[in-house]
Design a protein around this motif. Structure first.
Motif, PDB file in Angstrom:
ATOM      1  N   VAL A  66      16.591  75.424  25.046  1.00 62.76           N
ATOM      2  CA  VAL A  66      15.779  74.750  25.580  1.00 62.76           C
ATOM      3  C   VAL A  66      16.478  74.190  26.928  1.00 62.76           C
ATOM      4  N   PHE A  67      15.411  74.418  28.301  1.00 60.53           N
ATOM      5  CA  PHE A  67      15.807  74.107  29.694  1.00 60.53           C
ATOM      6  C   PHE A  67      14.612  73.338  30.307  1.00 60.53           C
ATOM      7  N   LYS A  68      15.986  72.849  31.417  1.00 58.98           N
ATOM      8  CA  LYS A  68      15.511  71.037  31.460  1.00 58.98           C
ATOM      9  C   LYS A  68      15.157  71.961  32.723  1.00 58.98           C
ATOM     10  N   PRO A  69      14.318  70.886  33.232  1.00 59.83           N
ATOM     11  CA  PRO A  69      13.916  69.259  32.558  1.00 59.83           C
ATOM     12  C   PRO A  69      12.902  69.827  31.819  1.00 59.83           C
ATOM     13  N   PHE A  70      12.877  69.311  30.141  1.00 62.67           N
ATOM     14  CA  PHE A  70      11.947  69.730  29.631  1.00 62.67           C
ATOM     15  C   PHE A  70      11.234  68.651  28.736  1.00 62.67           C
TER      16      PHE A  70
END
Length: 172
Positions: A66-70
């Motif tokens: 999962v990549f930030k910002p999520f």
């Protein structure tokens, strides 16, 4: 790591960039422990979206990236799925243990039935012979006198209760 070894977890959320030890190294350490090997890991990162970086995460045991910002709802949904899988797995374990206990009780019941039937056959046979027959347990307590014993001694079963084998042989 100490908490991972002491408690049960449905999922590990692991940031790739952490002080002292990166997430990849941490995942490798986690997956080396047999108790922890099956806990899914989701990597969180704002560090890099490059394919080699992502593949490294999967190669050390991640099930998702999962990549930030999520979007918080997306992360909550993913966590909820793994939590539900964990609950289902735990329920299956409990049901398996209940089934094993039930099978064990059934096996013990059948064994006791067979033992009782065997003792009944032995006693019928012992009552049919004209000699005196009695048996005692390991502690020496007499647990059976055949009919010939009672005919010969004139004693009832109640009168012989608590006898040890030495008394059955020679009362004095």
């Amino acid at each position: 790591m100490k908490h991972l070894l002491l408690d049960e977890f449905a999922l590990i959320l692991l940031d790739v960039a952490m002080p002292d030890l990166d997430g990849f190294e941490t995942a490798v350490l986690i997956k080396k422990r047999p108790k922890l090997r099956d806990i899914p890991i989701i990597f969180l990162t704002a560090f890099s979206k490059d394919e080699p970086f992502i593949f490294r995460g999967y190669s050390v045991g991640a099930v998702d990236y999962v990549f930030k910002p999520f979007e918080p709802m997306v992360l909550r949904s993913k966590v909820a799925v793994f939590a539900e899988l964990f609950r289902n797995r735990e329920q299956i374990k409990r049901q398996g243990e209940l089934l094993r206990q039930s099978e064990r009780r059934e096996h013990e019941r059948r064994f006791l039935e067979q033992e009782w039937a065997s003792q009944k056959r032995y006693r019928h046979l012992a009552d049919a012979v004209p000699q005196i027959i009695w048996t005692a347990g390991r502690d020496g307590a007499v647990d059976y006198f055949n009919q010939q014993w009672h005919l010969y001694t004139g004693l009832t079963l109640e009168q012989c209760e608590g006898w040890k084998w030495k008394r059955a042989i020679h009362p004095e």
